[in-house]
Design a protein around this motif. Structure first.
Motif, mmCIF file in Angstrom:
data_model
loop_
_atom_site.group_PDB
_atom_site.id
_atom_site.type_symbol
_atom_site.label_atom_id
_atom_site.label_comp_id
_atom_site.label_asym_id
_atom_site.label_seq_id
_atom_site.Cartn_x
_atom_site.Cartn_y
_atom_site.Cartn_z
ATOM 1 N N VAL A 240 15.356 -31.674 58.325
ATOM 2 C CA VAL A 240 14.742 -33.002 58.485
ATOM 3 C C VAL A 240 13.346 -33.007 57.871
ATOM 4 N N PHE A 241 12.607 -31.938 58.104
ATOM 5 C CA PHE A 241 11.247 -31.796 57.586
ATOM 6 C C PHE A 241 11.238 -31.835 56.055
ATOM 7 N N ILE A 242 12.129 -31.046 55.429
ATOM 8 C CA ILE A 242 12.095 -30.966 53.968
ATOM 9 C C ILE A 242 12.655 -32.238 53.335
ATOM 10 N N HIS A 243 13.593 -32.905 54.009
ATOM 11 C CA HIS A 243 14.057 -34.208 53.526
ATOM 12 C C HIS A 243 12.902 -35.208 53.488
ATOM 13 N N THR A 249 7.784 -36.716 47.557
ATOM 14 C CA THR A 249 7.347 -36.065 46.317
ATOM 15 C C THR A 249 8.358 -36.180 45.176
ATOM 16 N N LEU A 250 9.644 -36.273 45.498
ATOM 17 C CA LEU A 250 10.668 -36.308 44.456
ATOM 18 C C LEU A 250 11.315 -37.671 44.282
ATOM 19 N N GLY A 251 11.254 -38.497 45.317
ATOM 20 C CA GLY A 251 11.809 -39.842 45.218
ATOM 21 C C GLY A 251 13.328 -39.838 45.144
ATOM 22 N N GLU A 252 13.909 -40.592 44.222
ATOM 23 C CA GLU A 252 15.353 -40.752 44.114
ATOM 24 C C GLU A 252 16.034 -39.411 43.849
ATOM 25 N N GLY A 253 17.124 -39.176 44.556
ATOM 26 C CA GLY A 253 17.859 -37.922 44.394
ATOM 27 C C GLY A 253 17.328 -36.778 45.216
ATOM 28 N N SER A 254 16.303 -37.050 46.023
ATOM 29 C CA SER A 254 15.685 -35.971 46.788
ATOM 30 C C SER A 254 16.586 -35.440 47.898
ATOM 31 N N SER A 255 17.505 -36.273 48.398
ATOM 32 C CA SER A 255 18.333 -35.868 49.533
ATOM 33 C C SER A 255 19.206 -34.665 49.192
ATOM 34 N N THR A 256 19.889 -34.714 48.062
ATOM 35 C CA THR A 256 20.751 -33.600 47.668
ATOM 36 C C THR A 256 19.940 -32.333 47.430
ATOM 37 N N THR A 257 18.791 -32.477 46.775
ATOM 38 C CA THR A 257 17.917 -31.328 46.538
ATOM 39 C C THR A 257 17.468 -30.716 47.857
ATOM 40 N N ALA A 258 17.152 -31.549 48.824
ATOM 41 C CA ALA A 258 16.707 -31.063 50.133
ATOM 42 C C ALA A 258 17.818 -30.299 50.846
#
Length: 411
Positions: A240-243, A249-258
């Motif tokens: 949850v924290f990194i999401h 900081t990353l905006g769109e597409g950040s969920s998969t990266t997290a």
């Protein structure tokens, strides 16, 4: 008549085979623990879960485990029953309770009940598996238990990887986990019990109290409690924290990266569990656990300061935290096994895990309240309390004469 060399080779092969089958059985049976975590994203995509409902789907397993381990320890079941039969029965009932979930919708009140039953059954799997491992130890107890913890760490991380790829039907993890638990119930019967096993103790409810009455055991358990205060709250809330940080900081597409980052952080702990087991057998358990807690405590104090900071740096510190936060886990169990009466090893391991998982229910539910009060930048700092108190307990144990019986005299 077999030669002495042939007998030694046969015993070594039997040990290796038994430990390999034990590892496979333990991981397969424990997969039911992680079934909800793997299904949660798909469940939330189809049903609306309130915060309490969502928390209950995961915490009910741990609550069941606490109740199961308490009952098992009071009755000294891991020291009085055939370990393989106890393991097999527990895995079988867990498989049935887990697959029965498919008869209900995820929002039904029966789901937490069935997850609670599943958690109770894990009391006959997790500490029992560690007890079986202790029977085969030959100056490598830390490594053997570290191997089990490493495998279970990868199991804890795997739902984050599944979530990153997405598209998993919510029923699939339950079916897969139940099938794995059924397989475990069969495989465990082919595991041999090693030579390091004592005669079963008489049934005394007071056996479990030895974990507190005996000062060296009490110190080892206090160290474990400090470790557990941090561990599961970190695992539960780091994603949850990194999401939240990557969204800024990353905006769109950040969920998969997290999700991939969370898998890397939690999964990296497998290397910590293995490495710490190898080191603790050679350098001493009190030293390795103290260093591990010092590193993880520092990470808990500082990682929040990287919130909304450079993603690469955040992940790097997260991986250090992921490695150190679980590295010491198996060594507390090994320490207790070495300090207690051999006839009570199973009971002592069970009561240790009971107390530890009971404490995790507090820290897991406390952290979101802290986040609401002070924000992510400082929330994880409250978890550092545990490892720093744990260090004090383990250093006191190191100074106790009884510590010479730990890690072949290396303390």
């Amino acid at each position: 008549m077999a030669s002495p060399g042939g007998q030694v080779a046969a015993r070594s092969a039997g040990r290796t085979l038994s430990l390999a089958l034990l590892l496979a059985s333990e991981v397969a049976a424990m997969s039911v623990w992680f079934a909800t975590t793997a299904s949660l994203a798909s469940i939330k995509a189809q049903w609306t879960l309130g915060p309490f409902q969502e928390a209950l789907l995961t915490s009910s397993v741990q609550a069941g485990f606490v109740v199961g381990t308490l009952g098992s320890a009071l009755l000294s079941l891991p020291d009085r029953l055939d370990l393989r039969h106890l393991f097999a029965a527990s895995a079988l009932i867990a498989a049935i309770a887990n697959v029965a979930i498919l008869a209900f919708e995820p929002v039904d009140a029966m789901l937490p009940v069935l997850r609670f039953v599943t958690g109770m059954c894990m009391a006959g799997v997790y500490p029992v598996g560690m007890k079986i491992a202790t029977t085969w130890a030959k100056r490598d107890l830390g490594l053997l238990i570290g191997l089990l913890i490493a495998a279970l760490t990868l199991g804890s991380a795997s739902p984050h990887l599944l979530a990153a790829f997405g598209g998993v039907d919510w029923r699939a993890p339950y079916v897969t986990a139940s099938a794995a638990a059924l397989l475990a119930a069969v495989l465990i019967n082919f595991v041999s019990i090693g030579p390091n096993v004592a005669k079963a103790p008489p049934l005394r409810l007071g056996n479990a109290l030895e974990a507190w009455r005996n000062r060296p055991l009490r110190l080892a358990n206090l160290g474990y409690l400090g470790h557990m205060w941090e561990l599961y709250a970190m695992w539960a809330w780091f994603g949850v924290f990194i999401h939240a940080s990557f969204a800024l900081t990353l905006g769109e597409g950040s969920s998969t990266t997290a999700k991939f980052a969370t898998f890397a952080v939690v999964g990296a702990g497998a290397f910590g569990a293995l490495g710490a087991g190898w080191l603790a057998d050679r350098w001493g358990r009190t030293l390795v656990t103290s260093v591990s807690m010092a590193v993880s405590g520092i990470c808990a104090l500082t990682i929040g300061l990287l919130f909304d900071g450079p993603p690469a740096l955040l992940v790097a510190v997260g991986i250090i935290w992921g490695v150190s936060v679980i590295a010491d886990s198996g060594q507390f169990s090994a320490t207790v096994a070495e300090l207690c009466d051999r006839s009570l090893v199973g009971t002592m391991l069970t009561i240790q895990t009971c107390a530890g998982f009971l404490l995790t229910l507090v820290s897991i539910h406390l952290l979101p309240l802290v986040v609401d009060a002070v924000g992510w930048s400082h929330a994880f700092m409250v978890l550092a309390i545990g490892p720093f108190l744990g260090i004090i307990a383990m250093l006191r144990l190191r100074a106790d004469p009884a510590a010479l019986s730990i890690a072949n005299g290396k303390r």
